[in-house]
Each structure stands twice: as C-alpha cells, then as structure tokens.
Design an enzyme around this catalytic site. Sequence first.
Site, PDB file in Angstrom:
ATOM      1  N   CYS A  59      -4.633  22.051   5.253  1.00 56.48           N
ATOM      2  CA  CYS A  59      -4.954  21.582   6.609  1.00 56.48           C
ATOM      3  C   CYS A  59      -3.799  21.915   7.539  1.00 56.48           C
ATOM      4  O   CYS A  59      -3.986  22.369   8.672  1.00 56.48           O
ATOM      5  CB  CYS A  59      -5.164  20.074   6.629  1.00 56.48           C
ATOM      6  SG  CYS A  59      -6.196  19.419   5.318  1.00 56.48           S
TER       7      CYS A  59
ATOM      8  N   HIS B  89      -3.612  23.298  11.452  1.00 56.87           N
ATOM      9  CA  HIS B  89      -3.562  22.185  12.402  1.00 56.87           C
ATOM     10  C   HIS B  89      -2.174  21.645  12.683  1.00 56.87           C
ATOM     11  O   HIS B  89      -2.001  20.894  13.632  1.00 56.87           O
ATOM     12  CB  HIS B  89      -4.490  21.072  11.925  1.00 56.87           C
ATOM     13  CG  HIS B  89      -5.933  21.488  11.950  1.00 56.87           C
ATOM     14  ND1 HIS B  89      -6.577  21.856  13.111  1.00 56.87           N
ATOM     15  CD2 HIS B  89      -6.847  21.614  10.958  1.00 56.87           C
ATOM     16  CE1 HIS B  89      -7.837  22.198  12.829  1.00 56.87           C
ATOM     17  NE2 HIS B  89      -8.016  22.057  11.529  1.00 56.87           N
TER      18      HIS B  89
ATOM     19  N   CYS C 100     -28.196 -10.256  12.175  1.00 59.22           N
ATOM     20  CA  CYS C 100     -26.893 -10.892  11.917  1.00 59.22           C
ATOM     21  C   CYS C 100     -25.887 -10.585  13.004  1.00 59.22           C
ATOM     22  O   CYS C 100     -25.015 -11.401  13.312  1.00 59.22           O
ATOM     23  CB  CYS C 100     -26.323 -10.425  10.575  1.00 59.22           C
ATOM     24  SG  CYS C 100     -27.347 -10.879   9.176  1.00 59.22           S
TER      25      CYS C 100
ATOM     26  N   CYS D  42     -14.577  22.442   6.822  1.00 61.87           N
ATOM     27  CA  CYS D  42     -13.270  23.092   6.842  1.00 61.87           C
ATOM     28  C   CYS D  42     -12.940  23.663   5.469  1.00 61.87           C
ATOM     29  O   CYS D  42     -12.457  24.796   5.353  1.00 61.87           O
ATOM     30  CB  CYS D  42     -12.180  22.090   7.238  1.00 61.87           C
ATOM     31  SG  CYS D  42     -11.879  22.015   9.015  1.00 61.87           S
TER      32      CYS D  42
END
Lengths: 109, 279, 138
Positions: B195, B199, B99, B240
């Site tokens: 996070c 970061h 495809c 993490c």
Amino acid sequence: MAKGVKPRVKVPKKADAGEAITIKTLISHKMESGQRKDSDGNRIPRSIINRFTCAFNGTSIIDVTLEPAISTNPYFQFEAVVPEAGEFHFTWYDDDGSVYETKKAVKVA
Amino acid sequence: MKYNSITAIVAGLVVASTSAFAGEDSVLSIDGQEFITQAAAPAHMENVDTIYSGWVFRTDETQALEMDDFDNPSFVFVEQAEELFETVDGSAGKACVSCHESPEVFAGLRAKMPRVNDDGELETLPELINGCRTERMGAEAWKWSGGQMSGMLALVGLQSRGDIVDVAIDGAAAPFFEKGKELYYKRVGQLDMSCANCHEDNYGNMIRADHLSQGQINGFPTYRLKNTKLNTIHGRFKGCMKNIRATPFKEGGDEFKALELYVASRSNGLMVETPSVRN
Amino acid sequence: MTFTRRETLAVGGAALAVAALPAKLMASTADLIAGVTGGAAASSDGIELTAPEIAENGNTVPIAVSAPGAVAITLLAGGNPTPGVATFNFGSGSAEQSASTRIRLAGTQDVIAVAKMADGSFVAAAQTVKVTIGGCGG
C-alpha cells in the site's frame, strides 16, 4: 420492472409567479448499454431508460431522448418557469416497458 | 532479478513530479459547511507530515459533485437505506427503527470505527449491522459490499459527516494496529507492491493518468465514477490487491479488519466525508 | 508534491496515457453535425457546450449545453460505438434552453452539440474531451 430503480428530484417548494427555477433529477438505473459482454463472451442486451419527461400542470418543460451513452443513474438539470401554483410531473420510460413517475408540488408566493 | 525488473516497470508508470510543493486552493464546502481536507499527520505516522483527503486529488468536476447533496449520486442510495431502515425484515418482525429511533442516533459512531469491543474483538460497522440483523432481527446477514450494506453504511456514516476521525490505536486496539501496519507496508502480489509504495511514497504523482491519493478512507463508502455505485472499504482493499495481482484477503476477514483500523488511523484529524465522490 | 492535475500533467506530460481511438473508426465531427442538420450549415454562435478538458473517468463525464431560443439540442459523441447521446426537446414551460447531464465516453473524442432553432436554422459546438487510462484498474 428493473430492480432497485428509484427516482429522486430536487424542486424548490415555493416560487414567485413567473419565476424560473432550477430542477435536478436523478434515477438509480443501471443503463445497461448493450456493449458489455458477460463472462461467457455473450453480449448483455441493452436495457436503458430511453426517455425522460417533465411537465408542469400539463405543460411540457422538457422531453429527453436518452441513448446508451447516458451514464448509469441518469442525471438531468434544467430550468422551468413556474407560472402559478401547481405540480411538476416527472416520468422515466424504461426499455423493458416500465414507467417510473414522481410528482412535486410547488406553492406560489 | 525478476523483482528488480518488475519494480522498474512499475516505477516507469509512476511519473515523479519535480515541481515544488503546490498548495491546494479548492475548499470543500458541502451545503454551506466547510470541511478540513488537510491536517497534520497523526504522531504514529513516521514518513508523512501532512495528511490529505482523497477529495483534494480529484479534478474540479469530480470535486464539485461532492459539494452538493443532490449532485452527489450517493444520496439516492442513502434514501433507499432510509426506507430499508424502516422496513421489517426477519423472523422477529422488526425493522431497524423498532429499536433505533432514527438513523440520527448513530451520530459520532463512524468517526471512531473500527473499534475493539468489551470482548477484545475488533469490530467494524458492517459487523455491527449484521450482528443486529442476525441476532436481534432474525434476518439474513447482508453481503459485506452489496448494495444494501453499502447504502446503510452510507446512511450511518452520514450521521458522522463533519466529525473529526478519531480511531483508537492504543490499549486493546494496539495489537490490531500493529498487524494492520505490518500489512500496509508488506509487498505482495505479482507486482510486488505494498500500500505504501503508492499511497505513502507516491501520493500526488501520476500513475499513468490516475492522480494518486494517500489512500485515506475517511469518505467511505464512496460513490466512484468508475463503477457508478457506492464502494466499501474492504471492497476497495480487495480491488487494490487485484490491481497489483495479489490474491486478495477476504472481505470481513481478520487481515482487512486490521488493515482498516490502521488505514483509518492514518486519517485521524481529517473529517468524515461519508458518502464521498471519487473517480 | 503537486495536487492539481493540470500542474502534475504539465510536468509528466510525456507519460500521459490517453485512450485514443483509431481515426478511421471515428465519425467525423462535420459528418455528425450534418447528420442532424440534414446537410444544412450550422453556425457556431449562440450555443455553449461545457465539458471537461480531461475526463477523470470516461464512465461519468459531466456535460452542460445551452442555446437560447433552441427548440431542441442533440448531443453526440463521435468516438463512441454509437454516436447518439441524448436529445433535449424544450417545451413551452422551459425557462431556459439549457440542460446538464452525465455521459459515457469510450475514449478521447469530440463531444458535439447541435441545436435546432425556432426558425429552423442550426447552431453547433464541439469540444475535444480527453479520456484517460488510469493506473489502478482504469
């Protein structure tokens, strides 16, 4: 045969007669060192590529003995002379008896 | 009490740098093309002025590995994916190539993923790939972070390499963006960290001997020296979370998909570097 | 915020966690070189070993070695479970007696290169590579 093992080489397509060229090679191989332990605490046996050779029209360029300290997906870069048109022949030998090969032709200007 | 001491222990691992801002002098150039590795942070980021690619934080030797498409070990897996692209799989007797004329038809796609489809669902690249496999090829879905999927993600992502990341966060994407943002700032796990703690608050500092990045995902899947294979976005999110001793969310689940949208939008303005090389 | 590892480490040097191996378990560099030369002395001229000062990850460390006129170069890592790393045997078609590869280092240690020259003599080089412990899952 170890699973998913794939060689990859980088060789110029053309060179002048007598020119020195840089060759790079890589093969996707786990290189199980024999140091790791499984979840039951049993040592996973060593299973690595133990030898790599490169020859041009039958002449040896390099012959490498590998130990388990070579990283996963062994990589080598080295220099070869191209005396005339011909073919590079690359061979990797696995502990398990398998042999992986690839060839690359080079034209001379 | 317990919360404070754990934070203190973790804070002790992070060494604050007191030097003035040092410019980044290396330039990322891949096979002649120069890459933007630093840009003004997108407007939605309140606490960050400049965004940096993860490449910037790595040693010279690691940076060099990404600058050549042979030295970059990702490409042996990209080649395997090229072969898979042409391999028939499943009851419909089709291959991707039946495809899609070539992987090149996917140029520009990865720069805008993840995105919300016409049915209002947030879709990621692995879902597009598995959707084709299960619904149109009659083949089995690939594992989210397995070798076949990560190789194919690298191949498809490569077609957008050099494109500016441009993930939509408004309109239908807004609720997923908000959910992802909430997750990004939420403290979880035994180490009680979010996070952002690493970061956003501590990028550029050392955590033991790791040079903390901004946690950008514009180069994923990435070949990590640590495990010598391609790593996917959800695979890294899971890792993490385990590192901070939290129970990870499911790969491919709603939380990680929302988080992926939010984290991807934090790199709007950087370039796609897929497949990159990191530590 | 600084971005070069060197600058950041200079500031926070005290906190640098280095994977040091117990000295008595590490084979000495001199012994390892003697193991290749059979006890013969090895000069340090004419061989170049390129290795990073700090390995970003001990699992994959880029190394290069060059010894013009060598017949073979042996790479060793004194602090690994087994010291052998690789031996490069150069054929007549080789343009330069040099090679690059990527190796595994278990911890901070000397990486050693011993070249056997065409006349049977040996040259050797060694370099300490620091292998660090990261903060997030190594």
